[in-house]
Scaffold this motif. Structure first.
Motif, PDB file in Angstrom:
ATOM      1  N   TYR A   1      -2.456   5.210   2.258  1.00 35.17           N
ATOM      2  CA  TYR A   1      -3.389   4.095   2.441  1.00 35.17           C
ATOM      3  C   TYR A   1      -2.980   3.228   3.632  1.00 35.17           C
ATOM      4  O   TYR A   1      -3.821   2.719   4.365  1.00 35.17           O
TER       5      TYR A   1
ATOM      6  N   LEU B   1     -11.221  -3.962   4.168  1.00 38.80           N
ATOM      7  CA  LEU B   1     -10.601  -2.650   3.954  1.00 38.80           C
ATOM      8  C   LEU B   1      -9.236  -2.794   3.299  1.00 38.80           C
ATOM      9  O   LEU B   1      -8.895  -2.045   2.379  1.00 38.80           O
ATOM     10  N   TYR B   2      -8.451  -3.765   3.739  1.00 37.89           N
ATOM     11  CA  TYR B   2      -7.135  -3.992   3.149  1.00 37.89           C
ATOM     12  C   TYR B   2      -7.261  -4.387   1.677  1.00 37.89           C
ATOM     13  O   TYR B   2      -6.516  -3.894   0.825  1.00 37.89           O
TER      14      TYR B   2
ATOM     15  N   LEU C   1      -4.122   4.933   6.747  1.00 36.83           N
ATOM     16  CA  LEU C   1      -5.555   4.720   6.922  1.00 36.83           C
ATOM     17  C   LEU C   1      -5.842   3.320   7.457  1.00 36.83           C
ATOM     18  O   LEU C   1      -6.665   3.145   8.366  1.00 36.83           O
ATOM     19  N   GLN C   2      -5.139   2.331   6.937  1.00 34.44           N
ATOM     20  CA  GLN C   2      -5.314   0.956   7.411  1.00 34.44           C
ATOM     21  C   GLN C   2      -4.908   0.830   8.872  1.00 34.44           C
ATOM     22  O   GLN C   2      -5.600   0.190   9.670  1.00 34.44           O
TER      23      GLN C   2
ATOM     24  N   LEU D   1      -7.490  -0.197  -4.899  1.00 39.73           N
ATOM     25  CA  LEU D   1      -7.359   1.221  -5.234  1.00 39.73           C
ATOM     26  C   LEU D   1      -5.912   1.606  -5.516  1.00 39.73           C
ATOM     27  O   LEU D   1      -5.647   2.486  -6.335  1.00 39.73           O
ATOM     28  N   ALA D   2      -4.966   0.961  -4.850  1.00 37.30           N
ATOM     29  CA  ALA D   2      -3.554   1.247  -5.101  1.00 37.30           C
ATOM     30  C   ALA D   2      -3.126   0.748  -6.479  1.00 37.30           C
ATOM     31  O   ALA D   2      -2.298   1.364  -7.137  1.00 37.30           O
TER      32      ALA D   2
ATOM     33  N   LEU E   1      -8.250  -1.265  -0.335  1.00 34.40           N
ATOM     34  CA  LEU E   1      -7.116  -0.344  -0.481  1.00 34.40           C
ATOM     35  C   LEU E   1      -6.078  -0.892  -1.455  1.00 34.40           C
ATOM     36  O   LEU E   1      -5.474  -0.128  -2.219  1.00 34.40           O
TER      37      LEU E   1
ATOM     38  N   LEU F   1       0.839  -1.199   0.000  1.00 32.82           N
ATOM     39  CA  LEU F   1       0.000   0.000   0.000  1.00 32.82           C
ATOM     40  C   LEU F   1       0.873   1.248   0.000  1.00 32.82           C
ATOM     41  O   LEU F   1       1.939   1.263   0.629  1.00 32.82           O
TER      42      LEU F   1
END
Length: 96
Positions: A23, A57-58, A26-27, A64-65, A61, A19
């Protein structure tokens, strides 16, 4: 004598667990918040739910990465570029 390779890939972003740093932060905030929730109100269902939410969530993310354009809403670059000066005056030809 020991030789060192020159690091030429300077534009690659830093990654932690796959990440980008923002990110990952945020995690980690989500993990700390869920740990606080588990500590202050211990429940086996909460423990399972928190683990599932953090795993989802991981995964989101990571997705999205890999594809940052998923968050892009509008056009990021104009169709044409001009050096024309923009003014508030309207110029038009009079046909009289």
């Amino acid at each position: 004598m020991k030789q060192y390779n020159v690091y030429r890939n300077i534009r690659v972003r830093a990654l932690i667990f796959g990440l980008p740093v923002a990110y990952f932060a945020l995690q980690m905030m989500a993990v700390v918040g869920s740990l606080m929730a588990v500590i202050f109100s211990f429940s086996s269902m909460l423990l399972i739910a928190v683990g599932f939410v953090n795993a989802v969530l991981y995964g989101v993310l990571l997705k999205l990465a890999q594809e940052p354009r998923l968050l892009q809403i509008g056009v990021s670059f104009p169709q044409n570029i001009s050096n024309k000066k923009i003014t508030s005056y309207e110029h038009y030809d009079e046909l009289s």
